[in-house]
Write a protein that holds these residues in place. Sequence first.
Motif, short mmCIF file in Angstrom:
data_model
loop_
_atom_site.label_atom_id
_atom_site.label_comp_id
_atom_site.label_asym_id
_atom_site.label_seq_id
_atom_site.Cartn_x
_atom_site.Cartn_y
_atom_site.Cartn_z
N UNK A 1 13.36 20.72 4.50
CA UNK A 1 13.34 19.26 4.59
C UNK A 1 11.90 18.80 4.51
N UNK A 2 11.64 17.82 3.66
CA UNK A 2 10.28 17.30 3.50
C UNK A 2 10.30 15.80 3.78
N UNK A 3 9.50 15.38 4.76
CA UNK A 3 9.37 13.96 5.10
C UNK A 3 8.00 13.48 4.65
N UNK A 4 7.97 12.40 3.90
CA UNK A 4 6.73 11.81 3.38
C UNK A 4 6.45 10.53 4.17
N UNK A 5 5.28 10.47 4.80
CA UNK A 5 4.91 9.32 5.63
C UNK A 5 3.70 8.62 5.03
N UNK A 6 3.83 7.33 4.82
CA UNK A 6 2.66 6.55 4.38
C UNK A 6 1.79 6.24 5.60
N UNK A 7 0.50 6.11 5.39
CA UNK A 7 -0.45 5.82 6.46
C UNK A 7 -0.21 4.45 7.07
N UNK A 8 -0.78 4.23 8.26
CA UNK A 8 -0.72 2.92 8.90
C UNK A 8 -1.61 1.91 8.18
N UNK A 9 -1.48 0.67 8.60
CA UNK A 9 -2.26 -0.40 7.99
C UNK A 9 -3.75 -0.13 8.10
N UNK A 10 -4.46 -0.26 6.99
CA UNK A 10 -5.91 -0.06 6.99
C UNK A 10 -6.61 -1.42 6.90
N UNK A 11 -7.90 -1.42 7.18
CA UNK A 11 -8.66 -2.66 7.06
C UNK A 11 -8.70 -3.14 5.61
N UNK A 12 -8.63 -2.21 4.66
CA UNK A 12 -8.61 -2.61 3.26
C UNK A 12 -7.27 -3.19 2.84
N UNK A 13 -6.18 -2.76 3.47
CA UNK A 13 -4.88 -3.39 3.20
C UNK A 13 -4.96 -4.88 3.53
N UNK A 14 -5.66 -5.22 4.61
CA UNK A 14 -5.80 -6.61 5.01
C UNK A 14 -6.73 -7.39 4.08
N UNK A 15 -7.69 -6.70 3.51
CA UNK A 15 -8.68 -7.35 2.65
C UNK A 15 -8.18 -7.55 1.23
N UNK A 16 -7.04 -6.95 0.87
CA UNK A 16 -6.48 -7.07 -0.47
C UNK A 16 -7.46 -6.62 -1.55
N UNK A 17 -8.06 -5.44 -1.33
CA UNK A 17 -8.95 -4.87 -2.33
C UNK A 17 -8.35 -3.56 -2.85
N UNK A 18 -8.82 -3.13 -3.99
CA UNK A 18 -8.39 -1.85 -4.53
C UNK A 18 -8.87 -0.74 -3.59
N UNK A 19 -7.93 -0.03 -3.00
CA UNK A 19 -8.28 0.99 -2.01
C UNK A 19 -7.54 2.27 -2.34
N UNK A 20 -8.13 3.04 -3.22
CA UNK A 20 -7.59 4.35 -3.54
C UNK A 20 -8.33 5.40 -2.75
N UNK A 21 -9.51 5.78 -3.28
CA UNK A 21 -10.33 6.77 -2.58
C UNK A 21 -11.32 6.11 -1.63
N UNK B 1 -8.03 2.83 9.82
CA UNK B 1 -6.90 2.02 10.25
C UNK B 1 -7.40 0.79 10.98
N UNK B 2 -6.66 -0.30 10.86
CA UNK B 2 -6.87 -1.44 11.74
C UNK B 2 -6.29 -1.09 13.11
N UNK B 3 -6.56 -1.90 14.10
CA UNK B 3 -5.95 -1.67 15.41
C UNK B 3 -4.42 -1.73 15.31
N UNK B 4 -3.93 -2.67 14.51
CA UNK B 4 -2.48 -2.74 14.30
C UNK B 4 -1.97 -1.48 13.61
N UNK B 5 -2.75 -0.98 12.65
CA UNK B 5 -2.38 0.26 11.97
C UNK B 5 -2.33 1.43 12.92
N UNK B 6 -3.24 1.47 13.90
CA UNK B 6 -3.22 2.54 14.88
C UNK B 6 -1.98 2.43 15.76
#
Length: 273
Positions: free
Chosen positions: A3-23, A28-33
Amino acid sequence: MITVTFVRHGESTDNLAAVWAGWKDAPLSNHGMNQAKACGEYFSNIPITAMYVSDLKRAHTTAKAIFDAQDEPKPSFTVSPDLREQHFGIAEGEPWVIEREVNTNSAEKVFPTLQGRDAKYPEGESLNDLSKRTNRAAMKFILPWIWDTEKTYGKKEGEVHLVVVSHGLCISELVATLVRMDADGFGQGRHYGGLANTAWTRATIAIKANFFLLSPPPSPAEPDMPLVVRVTHLNQHGHLDGVTRQKGGIGSSAYDPSQKDIRDFFGGGSQDA
């Protein structure tokens, strides 16, 4: 079976900034933590055999929250750049827009969403490039468990449980990579993206019974790969139902692991882009 479970990371500060965030390595933001901790608590009663984790902060911190909540014996914990998000090259850290015509006479940096699987920004990766990387990751981290029949053959769902903590586009391509290995083409052509922060998707993988004694195993590039791959859950995030963003901008701040509990300090949440 594994069984393989894939988990996406929590909210990052870049998710909030709406910028290209690949590498681009945003924390994480506090909410992401708080999302990561809720995810860890959810998985605390679900034994994990091994974890495979992106080396970028937002995924690594999320994975550590899951790992810390596991009982002894702890799962193995492997970190790899092969599990990073798609690399957006010169667009990294720049604002993104859904659709926009680029004015070539303007000095403004404009980075609209990429269209097509071969599209990429200079110095970056296309989706097809990312797919090649996820195929490598599958061969390195997931497929060896299948071929180690002493550990996995005859096991029921969940007895051998791998958890991959990564990023939205990377997970989408990785799940699609595994689905393409299904001997009968089951589930191909579906879209496996759109994960919320700390949402999880799950698949089971087994050797097709009549190929069990085949040796050596065929290359994944062969059309008759003798696997049975089933995606059993997609974009599950019920563990976030009780997680609310802290007021006063605190939830949007970068998570600082050295700071005290926020309440004591003051006297008292799509795909990556």
